[in-house]
Design a protein around this motif. Structure first.
Motif, PDB file in Angstrom:
ATOM      1  N   VAL A 115       0.869  -1.179   0.000  1.00  0.00           N
ATOM      2  CA  VAL A 115       0.000   0.000   0.000  1.00  0.00           C
ATOM      3  C   VAL A 115       0.903   1.226   0.000  1.00  0.00           C
ATOM      4  CG1 VAL A 115      -1.740   1.286   1.293  1.00  0.00           C
ATOM      5  CG2 VAL A 115      -1.811  -1.215   1.258  1.00  0.00           C
ATOM      6  N   PRO A 116       0.734   2.152  -0.966  1.00  0.00           N
ATOM      7  CA  PRO A 116       1.596   3.329  -1.012  1.00  0.00           C
ATOM      8  C   PRO A 116       1.561   4.118   0.298  1.00  0.00           C
ATOM      9  CG  PRO A 116       0.301   3.169  -3.007  1.00  0.00           C
ATOM     10  CD  PRO A 116      -0.229   2.121  -2.062  1.00  0.00           C
ATOM     11  N   LEU A 117       2.733   4.548   0.739  1.00  0.00           N
ATOM     12  CA  LEU A 117       2.845   5.339   1.959  1.00  0.00           C
ATOM     13  C   LEU A 117       2.678   6.813   1.630  1.00  0.00           C
ATOM     14  CD1 LEU A 117       5.922   3.603   3.591  1.00  0.00           C
ATOM     15  CD2 LEU A 117       3.521   3.273   4.158  1.00  0.00           C
ATOM     16  N   ALA A 118       2.025   7.525   2.507  1.00  0.00           N
ATOM     17  CA  ALA A 118       1.832   8.960   2.314  1.00  0.00           C
ATOM     18  C   ALA A 118       2.722   9.711   3.291  1.00  0.00           C
ATOM     19  CB  ALA A 118       0.371   9.331   2.547  1.00  0.00           C
ATOM     20  N   PRO A 119       3.760  10.382   2.782  1.00  0.00           N
ATOM     21  CA  PRO A 119       4.576  11.208   3.678  1.00  0.00           C
ATOM     22  C   PRO A 119       3.809  12.476   4.040  1.00  0.00           C
ATOM     23  CG  PRO A 119       5.341  11.430   1.436  1.00  0.00           C
ATOM     24  CD  PRO A 119       4.237  10.418   1.420  1.00  0.00           C
ATOM     25  N   ARG A 120       4.465  13.396   4.667  1.00  0.00           N
ATOM     26  CA  ARG A 120       3.815  14.650   5.037  1.00  0.00           C
ATOM     27  C   ARG A 120       3.213  15.323   3.811  1.00  0.00           C
ATOM     28  NH1 ARG A 120       8.809  14.602   7.615  1.00  0.00           N
ATOM     29  NH2 ARG A 120       9.611  16.123   6.155  1.00  0.00           N
ATOM     30  N   PRO A 121       2.093  16.032   3.975  1.00  0.00           N
ATOM     31  CA  PRO A 121       1.431  16.675   2.830  1.00  0.00           C
ATOM     32  C   PRO A 121       2.367  17.613   2.069  1.00  0.00           C
ATOM     33  CG  PRO A 121       0.038  16.781   4.774  1.00  0.00           C
ATOM     34  CD  PRO A 121       1.362  16.236   5.227  1.00  0.00           C
ATOM     35  N   GLY A 122       2.250  17.584   0.761  1.00  0.00           N
ATOM     36  CA  GLY A 122       3.042  18.452  -0.086  1.00  0.00           C
ATOM     37  C   GLY A 122       4.391  17.896  -0.491  1.00  0.00           C
TER      38      GLY A 122
END
Length: 195
Positions: A115-122
């Motif tokens: 599952v793709p990881l989401a780093p901090r927004p932007g």
């Protein structure tokens, strides 16, 4: 009087319980046989075909992701760097080398379940063939870390382990004719924390 039936019941519970445990472990730990390993990267070209073994079919069913046919592309995963050390969020890595021939490719960080990881927004959570800069000789250099780096940079979460997914679309690597003399970019650890 109840000693023999009790011992039979205990033996059956141990046999069935052990069998179920071993089967679950084998299914969850294996993505299938016939892995294509290029350095730290590995892929399973037959996992999405009719020739897939039962372990690969189970893994494919559990992942429930979009599968690429053998003529469409191939996904390589890396859980370690080229020295065999696990990819860790607190470390900085550099991916260096030539990308195998492909019409298009993507690079992203995922968890163990892909599952793709989401780093901090932007921050850039994925890169692709059209969004990166190449060297004069056609090589790719990507920094993978939680802090910004100049050039091509892939952001990762601040804690934990992760894996890298390198998807090649419309590539001869997926077919049997493309398995000769292929290589993937190297994954080199540059340092961890304040080291």
């Amino acid at each position: 009087m109840f000693r023999v039936p009790f011992l039979v019941a205990v033996a059956l519970m141990i046999a069935f319980g052990g069998g179920i445990l071993i089967t679950r472990t084998a299914i969850s730990r294996s993505s299938g046989f016939s892995a294509l390993v290029l350095g730290a990267w590995q892929a399973f070209p037959k996992a999405q075909t009719a020739e897939a073994d039962p372990y690969a079919r189970n893994h494919r069913a559990k992942a429930a992701g979009l599968l690429l046919g053998s003529a469409e592309g191939l996904v390589f995963y890396a859980d370690t760097d080229d020295t065999g050390s696990a990819l860790t969020a607190g470390c900085t890595y550099r991916i260096i080398g030539k990308v195998p021939q492909a019409r298009f490719w993507t690079l992203s960080a995922t968890d163990a379940g892909n599952v793709p990881l989401a780093p901090r927004p932007g921050l850039p959570s994925a890169l692709n063939a059209q969004s990166v800069l190449y060297g004069n000789d056609g090589t790719l250099t990507v920094s993978v870390s939680q802090t910004p780096e100049p050039g091509n940079w892939l952001a990762v979460p601040t804690v934990g382990h992760y894996r890298l997914a390198f998807t090649l679309f419309d590539t001869p690597v997926a077919g049997s004719s493309g398995l000769i003399d292929q290589s993937m970019p190297k994954i080199v650890r540059e340092g961890c924390g304040n080291a």
